[in-house]
Design a protein around this motif. Structure first.
Motif, PDB file in Angstrom:
ATOM      1  N   UNK A 234     -82.367 -46.202  14.620  1.00 61.56           N
ATOM      2  CA  UNK A 234     -82.616 -44.856  15.138  1.00 61.56           C
ATOM      3  C   UNK A 234     -83.815 -44.838  16.077  1.00 61.56           C
ATOM      4  N   UNK A 235     -83.823 -43.820  16.963  1.00 59.99           N
ATOM      5  CA  UNK A 235     -84.965 -43.573  17.839  1.00 59.99           C
ATOM      6  C   UNK A 235     -85.380 -42.117  17.684  1.00 59.99           C
ATOM      7  N   UNK A 236     -86.680 -41.892  17.442  1.00 66.19           N
ATOM      8  CA  UNK A 236     -87.255 -40.552  17.427  1.00 66.19           C
ATOM      9  C   UNK A 236     -88.470 -40.559  18.339  1.00 66.19           C
ATOM     10  N   UNK A 237     -88.494 -39.643  19.308  1.00 67.51           N
ATOM     11  CA  UNK A 237     -89.611 -39.585  20.254  1.00 67.51           C
ATOM     12  C   UNK A 237     -90.020 -38.132  20.435  1.00 67.51           C
ATOM     13  N   UNK A 238     -91.339 -37.888  20.403  1.00 66.25           N
ATOM     14  CA  UNK A 238     -91.875 -36.536  20.510  1.00 66.25           C
ATOM     15  C   UNK A 238     -93.137 -36.563  21.342  1.00 66.25           C
ATOM     16  N   UNK A 239     -93.299 -35.537  22.209  1.00 64.00           N
ATOM     17  CA  UNK A 239     -94.530 -35.430  22.988  1.00 64.00           C
ATOM     18  C   UNK A 239     -95.014 -33.992  22.967  1.00 64.00           C
ATOM     19  N   UNK A 240     -96.341 -33.810  22.894  1.00 65.91           N
ATOM     20  CA  UNK A 240     -96.937 -32.481  22.926  1.00 65.91           C
ATOM     21  C   UNK A 240     -97.033 -31.948  24.340  1.00 65.91           C
ATOM     22  N   UNK A 241     -96.584 -32.727  25.305  1.00 68.18           N
ATOM     23  CA  UNK A 241     -96.478 -32.284  26.683  1.00 68.18           C
ATOM     24  C   UNK A 241     -95.150 -32.824  27.199  1.00 68.18           C
ATOM     25  N   UNK A 242     -95.051 -33.140  28.468  1.00 69.95           N
ATOM     26  CA  UNK A 242     -93.787 -33.639  29.017  1.00 69.95           C
ATOM     27  C   UNK A 242     -93.454 -35.007  28.437  1.00 69.95           C
ATOM     28  N   UNK A 243     -92.165 -35.218  28.189  1.00 68.22           N
ATOM     29  CA  UNK A 243     -91.692 -36.495  27.670  1.00 68.22           C
ATOM     30  C   UNK A 243     -90.700 -37.099  28.655  1.00 68.22           C
ATOM     31  N   UNK A 244     -90.998 -38.329  29.062  1.00 67.27           N
ATOM     32  CA  UNK A 244     -90.104 -39.113  29.899  1.00 67.27           C
ATOM     33  C   UNK A 244     -89.622 -40.272  29.036  1.00 67.27           C
ATOM     34  N   UNK A 245     -88.317 -40.339  28.763  1.00 68.87           N
ATOM     35  CA  UNK A 245     -87.848 -41.314  27.796  1.00 68.87           C
ATOM     36  C   UNK A 245     -86.520 -41.923  28.212  1.00 68.87           C
ATOM     37  N   UNK A 246     -86.444 -43.243  28.067  1.00 66.07           N
ATOM     38  CA  UNK A 246     -85.198 -43.993  28.178  1.00 66.07           C
ATOM     39  C   UNK A 246     -84.981 -44.628  26.811  1.00 66.07           C
ATOM     40  N   UNK A 247     -83.878 -44.265  26.160  1.00 65.90           N
ATOM     41  CA  UNK A 247     -83.711 -44.719  24.784  1.00 65.90           C
ATOM     42  C   UNK A 247     -82.284 -45.164  24.518  1.00 65.90           C
ATOM     43  N   UNK A 248     -82.180 -46.280  23.793  1.00 61.47           N
ATOM     44  CA  UNK A 248     -80.896 -46.750  23.272  1.00 61.47           C
ATOM     45  C   UNK A 248     -81.069 -46.957  21.777  1.00 61.47           C
ATOM     46  N   UNK A 249     -80.112 -46.444  21.003  1.00 56.84           N
ATOM     47  CA  UNK A 249     -80.170 -46.622  19.555  1.00 56.84           C
ATOM     48  C   UNK A 249     -78.798 -46.999  19.027  1.00 56.84           C
ATOM     49  N   UNK A 250     -78.795 -47.884  18.037  1.00 52.37           N
ATOM     50  CA  UNK A 250     -77.531 -48.257  17.413  1.00 52.37           C
ATOM     51  C   UNK A 250     -76.913 -47.109  16.638  1.00 52.37           C
ATOM     52  N   UNK A 251     -77.778 -46.186  16.146  1.00 53.14           N
ATOM     53  CA  UNK A 251     -77.272 -45.036  15.412  1.00 53.14           C
ATOM     54  C   UNK A 251     -77.646 -43.735  16.136  1.00 53.14           C
ATOM     55  N   UNK A 252     -78.761 -43.103  15.758  1.00 57.47           N
ATOM     56  CA  UNK A 252     -79.072 -41.765  16.254  1.00 57.47           C
ATOM     57  C   UNK A 252     -80.313 -41.751  17.140  1.00 57.47           C
ATOM     58  N   UNK A 253     -80.331 -40.763  18.062  1.00 64.31           N
ATOM     59  CA  UNK A 253     -81.495 -40.507  18.909  1.00 64.31           C
ATOM     60  C   UNK A 253     -81.897 -39.047  18.764  1.00 64.31           C
TER      61      UNK A 253
END
Length: 217
Positions: A13-32
């Motif tokens: 799994x991938x979990x990403x959080x930002x208190x301002x702008x979030x720029x994210x490239x994510x690959x996960x085998x299960x959930x994002x």
């Protein structure tokens, strides 16, 4: 806290959080799961499900093995592909390209431009402004807009109803076409949706507590 940019490749799994702008490239085998509280700019790929939340301007391109859900408080661009269900909602203008193998739902407080291809049911599409749509589905349960509805709505089984507070110029094609109402005053009975009051102070407090816990460990 602040702007964040991340590239993540995870087997689970991938979990990403930002208190301002979030720029994210994510690959996960299960959930994002991703959230940017000052805007979200994301390219996502997941083996199962994707959930993306943008507070402010949002740009999401996502491919999932099951379902996708995107919600934004600002103007939104969303290109979404999933063999299951897709749900997308924006409190600003929405431009969306949706391909869902099963069902989909699309909602916008602002102008809506949507190219939507659904294998089974379009649960509903709603705009509190103008709507230009190109819809293909087995069944379209409803399309509603405060402003004009233009484009095309195609269903292999039926279109249940289409209502607009203005003109409906969209081409409707289906073996069964139910209620179609232009200049319908009842659409304005829905209360104007207020943008959710999203505060990050409780999140900051949690982070401060976590920092204290780590320092005491």
């Amino acid at each position: 806290a602040g702007h964040a940019g991340v590239i993540v490749d995870a087997a689970v799994d991938v979990t990403a959080f930002a208190l301002d702008a979030l720029f994210v490239f994510a690959y996960a085998g299960r959930d994002v799961e991703v959230m940017g509280t000052g805007g979200l700019y994301a390219a996502l790929n997941a083996g199962r499900n994707i959930e993306a939340i943008g507070v402010g301007p949002t740009n999401v391109q996502a491919v999932a093995g099951n379902d996708i859900a995107v919600i934004s408080t600002g103007h939104t661009f969303a290109a979404l592909f999933a063999p299951g269900d897709v749900r997308v909602a924006s409190y600003g203008d929405l431009t969306t390209y949706v391909t869902a193998g099963d069902d989909a739902a699309v909602w916008s407080r602002g102008n809506l431009f949507g190219v939507i291809d659904v294998g089974d049911e379009l649960w509903g599409l709603k705009s509190y402004s103008d709507a230009f749509v190109m819809i293909n589905a087995r069944q379209v349960n409803f399309v509603q807009a405060w402003g004009p509805i233009s484009g095309s709505i195609d269903a292999t089984d039926q279109i249940v109803w289409v209502r607009s507070g203005d003109a409906i110029t969209a081409a409707l094609t289906a073996p069964i076409i139910g209620t179609v109402v232009e200049f319908d005053p009842t659409v304005f009975l829905d209360a104007w949706p207020e943008v959710p009051d999203v505060s990050t102070e409780h999140i900051r407090a949690q982070l401060r507590r976590l920092q204290r816990d780590l320092a005491a460990a």
